[in-house]
Write a protein that holds these residues in place. Structure first.
Motif, PDB file in Angstrom:
ATOM      1  N   LYS A  38       0.815  -1.209   0.000  1.00  0.00           N
ATOM      2  CA  LYS A  38       0.000   0.000   0.000  1.00  0.00           C
ATOM      3  C   LYS A  38       0.853   1.265   0.000  1.00  0.00           C
ATOM      4  CE  LYS A  38      -4.158  -1.674   2.441  1.00  0.00           C
ATOM      5  NZ  LYS A  38      -4.836  -1.702   3.766  1.00  0.00           N
ATOM      6  N   TYR A  45       0.559   5.254   1.319  1.00  0.00           N
ATOM      7  CA  TYR A  45      -0.190   6.043   2.306  1.00  0.00           C
ATOM      8  C   TYR A  45       0.156   7.523   2.134  1.00  0.00           C
ATOM      9  CZ  TYR A  45       0.029   1.367   4.323  1.00  0.00           C
ATOM     10  OH  TYR A  45      -0.033   0.001   4.517  1.00  0.00           O
ATOM     11  N   ILE A 105      -5.376   8.843  -3.845  1.00  0.00           N
ATOM     12  CA  ILE A 105      -5.152   8.405  -2.456  1.00  0.00           C
ATOM     13  C   ILE A 105      -5.883   9.344  -1.506  1.00  0.00           C
ATOM     14  CG2 ILE A 105      -3.428   7.689  -0.754  1.00  0.00           C
ATOM     15  CD1 ILE A 105      -1.315   7.786  -2.940  1.00  0.00           C
ATOM     16  N   TYR A 131      -7.144   5.232   5.064  1.00  0.00           N
ATOM     17  CA  TYR A 131      -7.246   5.105   3.604  1.00  0.00           C
ATOM     18  C   TYR A 131      -5.848   4.939   3.015  1.00  0.00           C
ATOM     19  CZ  TYR A 131     -12.126   6.418   3.869  1.00  0.00           C
ATOM     20  OH  TYR A 131     -13.452   6.427   4.155  1.00  0.00           O
ATOM     21  N   SER A 132      -5.809   4.299   1.861  1.00  0.00           N
ATOM     22  CA  SER A 132      -4.522   4.098   1.203  1.00  0.00           C
ATOM     23  C   SER A 132      -4.750   3.707  -0.245  1.00  0.00           C
ATOM     24  CB  SER A 132      -3.727   3.001   1.927  1.00  0.00           C
ATOM     25  OG  SER A 132      -4.460   1.784   1.918  1.00  0.00           O
ATOM     26  N   TYR A 155      -4.010   0.674  -2.543  1.00  0.00           N
ATOM     27  CA  TYR A 155      -3.539  -0.710  -2.588  1.00  0.00           C
ATOM     28  C   TYR A 155      -2.829  -0.945  -3.914  1.00  0.00           C
ATOM     29  CZ  TYR A 155      -3.493  -5.793  -2.465  1.00  0.00           C
ATOM     30  OH  TYR A 155      -3.091  -7.110  -2.476  1.00  0.00           O
ATOM     31  N   ARG A 211      -0.900  -3.600  -6.525  1.00  0.00           N
ATOM     32  CA  ARG A 211      -0.875  -5.024  -6.863  1.00  0.00           C
ATOM     33  C   ARG A 211       0.130  -5.309  -7.983  1.00  0.00           C
ATOM     34  NH1 ARG A 211      -4.076  -9.710  -6.382  1.00  0.00           N
ATOM     35  NH2 ARG A 211      -4.192  -8.993  -4.229  1.00  0.00           N
ATOM     36  N   ALA A 235      -3.361  -0.225  -9.331  1.00  0.00           N
ATOM     37  CA  ALA A 235      -3.497   0.469  -8.045  1.00  0.00           C
ATOM     38  C   ALA A 235      -4.969   0.755  -7.774  1.00  0.00           C
ATOM     39  CB  ALA A 235      -2.708   1.774  -8.076  1.00  0.00           C
ATOM     40  N   THR A 244      -1.895  -7.444   5.053  1.00  0.00           N
ATOM     41  CA  THR A 244      -1.799  -6.085   4.529  1.00  0.00           C
ATOM     42  C   THR A 244      -3.149  -5.374   4.548  1.00  0.00           C
ATOM     43  OG1 THR A 244       0.107  -6.600   3.157  1.00  0.00           O
ATOM     44  CG2 THR A 244      -1.239  -4.745   2.458  1.00  0.00           C
ATOM     45  N   GLN A 253       3.244   3.500   9.121  1.00  0.00           N
ATOM     46  CA  GLN A 253       2.784   3.589   7.728  1.00  0.00           C
ATOM     47  C   GLN A 253       2.432   5.024   7.341  1.00  0.00           C
ATOM     48  OE1 GLN A 253      -0.372   0.663   8.005  1.00  0.00           O
ATOM     49  NE2 GLN A 253       0.906  -0.968   7.149  1.00  0.00           N
TER      50      GLN A 253
END
Lengths: 412, 412
Positions: free
Chosen positions: B121, B123, B174, B180-181, B183, B185, B209, B358, B400
């Motif tokens: 993620k 942030y 974001i 919130y973030s 993610y 992949r 994302a 995660t 984070q």
């Protein structure tokens, strides 16, 4: 090209190219599955061959010369494609020009291996008729595979009929010569566009077809195996008995490792007992004489959940029970340790060993590397196949090509 | 749309849309792998961030309201895509508009599960800076996963830099609020078009994302688990410690089965000893008091090849050793039987249980159904999380989001 564009516009955009906003909400999916009682399931559309639409290619391919065919490299003009959704069931089947799939990068097939497949062949007999071999077994296994990973099941007879339509349409790709065939690859993939881990809300079943030549163009060639004890293909309670994509990728590195030492395939052993399970992507058969009685026995691993339920395996067993047992053979589905095989070899009781699978039918084994020693599998130096393997190949091929009239052969 | 077409024409046709005739011959592939000594490998192109090209979308998406975000359902404007071939290595990285992948239906990702991924993620901190969390761990694991299935490895620092470029380009997606973030992949798939089972001759690494909200929008909600003893997620010598697609699809049916009986997740037990391994797709932590000494112990399963090497797992362990051990806690990576957990519960020694991953960071467990009994995991009736889980969430989230200056936080 018009047909291709049409397919892309009208159909692929519905599900082959699902966009995130069109996907199903995870919560809704779970709800669906919890409420998926038989009553609900029966309201979903089943696979209906009468709804088949055929869009023929406008650019037919040139045939690859038979001698140049490589397994799974060239494909016919068309493919069968059937979409499924959790809300509607199976969509109308379509035969369309062979074409790329267009999928959202979040499609669950790319992330969580929602995929299973079958391998089967169509054969042209001496009368020019086209035949399948035991398609009911493939359909049965496809449903076992798909349901194990929350993909939909399908009416096997309906799918066989549809596969037949594809094969007949593309029959010019099937070489007539013995040993040639059209390899068929029914494949089901989850297409839902979401990274949430859950049952796919949409799927695509497609069938592609690849003309293939004989596995042994110049006659049998016995292979050497390396027994693998450091990696494990399957486990009780796992999915090694299903034809899932998940069972294949993890096998490559051990196979490459065996190959780097000069072995054509690796032999998967299991557990402390080092039970013999499968060879590469084939089932394994071992013919040996009993230590005490001298009786001849044909052994293969039992279907305990770690062994792929091979159609050729089942066919070899069936024919052995019918045609070898009367000649004094015992036919056994039982666990057998690698040490028992090695001991039989040492004592001159190992008659022959062969793999079985759709690609080669049978694949004779010359030797197995085990604990630093070579286990000799009974072939003479100038021999590339034992008697049982040769008989099995002839028997099964005779049925596949219709020389022998047999219930396993399915004329299209 | 011009950029999309450009991508399709110049790049996707090279490998995203490999046609059968463009693929590699199986024999050649094997040859490649056998000759893939470090000397040969070094001649292949590595991942080079300086070659990045960026094609911006001409149709920016509307932002989904933060409250409507669902995990992995909506994606940002762009994606990172890098193609690899066995002959050339890594191609120039490209950031392109988010778009469908176009792949031949024989592409090996659809048949043999040549696919692996990462979950991480980005942030937004209180200064508006964007941060990743321990990206080096994700890159290390990605390489372990890909190499286990004969896919290429990648320079982790280079890929982190490229992921950073994607995140910065799409940073408007974001949300700034805590919890919130974005993610991320990273995904690698085999793209070679052949049904032959062998190492992929081409691959695609892509990163998509998805903006995500807090896992627990209204505070912790403890879950109930069902212990699964009839199905096995992973085994020694298998690939359960790698983040392969192959490990996910087979888990859905057991999860649905547990869910049908009202449990949010299933707990995977292993072997006759019924060792506690993982919960759904999370690692599991158990806090209990020692039967003899009364000493407090935080236990998680050891990395014996059956446990996913979770980044959050590693972070929880690290923080526990640093911040709990001085207060009398023992921190153990050891095998623990389900019966030991049940006994501790019976004797009032089970302090708390939580999953780690995660998505949720930590996920408190209220109870575990085991052999027809409910094992109470120590939460009071009006409590949704234990002290350790709450602390861990605060500590990790603090790092984070950059509240705490820590080496695990990576400012872009």
């Amino acid at each position: 090209m018009n047909s291709l564009r049409q397919f892309t516009r009208h159909k692929a955009l519905q599900s082959l190219a699902v966009t995130p906003s069109q996907g199903f909400h995870t919560i809704r999916l779970w709800h669906r599955h919890f409420s998926s009682t038989p009553a609900v399931a029966s309201r979903l559309a089943g696979l209906d061959p009468s709804k088949l639409t055929v869009t023929k290619t406008s650019t037919p391919k040139e045939l690859t010369p038979a001698k140049d065919l490589v397994f799974g490299k060239t494909f016919t003009d068309h493919m069968l494609a059937i979409e499924w959704s959790a809300s509607n069931g199976w969509d109308a089947p379509r035969i369309v020009p062979y074409q790329n799939l267009s999928l959202d990068p979040s499609a669950c097939v790319f992330h969580y291996a929602f995929e299973c497949f079958e391998g089967m062949k169509a054969y042209k007999d001496s009368n020019g008729q086209i035949r399948l071999f035991r398609p009911d077994k493939n359909m049965e296994r496809l449903n076992k595979s798909s349901s194990r990973i929350a993909l939909p099941t399908v009416d096997g007879e309906a799918l066989t009929q549809l596969v037949g339509e594809l094969v007949k349409l593309d029959s010019r790709f099937i070489p007539s010569a013995r040993g040639y065939s059209l390899y068929l690859r029914p494949t089901m993939i989850g297409t839902q566009s979401t990274l949430g881990v859950g049952p796919p809300g949409s799927a695509l079943l497609f069938v592609i077809a690849s003309p293939v030549g004989p596995y042994y163009p110049t006659g049998f060639k016995a292979i050497s195996l390396e027994a693998t004890d450091y990696a494990v293909r399957a486990w009780p309670g796992g999915v090694g008995d299903k034809k899932l994509g998940a069972n294949y990728a993890p096998c490559i590195v051990p196979q490459l490792s065996a190959a780097s030492r000069g072995f054509q395939q690796n032999l998967w052993l299991f557990g402390e007992e080092e039970y013999v399970t499968e060879v590469g992507t084939m089932n394994l058969f071992i013919a040996l004489k009993n230590k005490e009685t001298g009786q001849k026995e044909l052994v293969t691993a039992p279907l305990d959940g770690t062994i792929l339920e091979g159609v050729t395996r089942d066919s070899v067993l069936g024919l052995a029970r019918e045609r070898l047992a009367p000649n004094g053979w015992t036919v056994s589905e039982r666990k057998i340790r690698m040490s028992e095989v090695a001991e039989a070899a040492d004592e001159g009781r190992l008659i022959e060993v062969f793999g079985s699978g759709t690609a080669a039918i049978v694949s004779p084994v010359r030797s197995i590397s085990y604990k630093g020693k070579m286990v000799d599998c009974g072939l003479k130096e100038d021999e590339e196949a034992g008697e049982i393997a040769s008989q099995m190949k002839n028997w099964i091929e005779g049925i596949q090509y219709g020389d022998e009239d047999h219930k396993w052969s399915y004329v299209l």
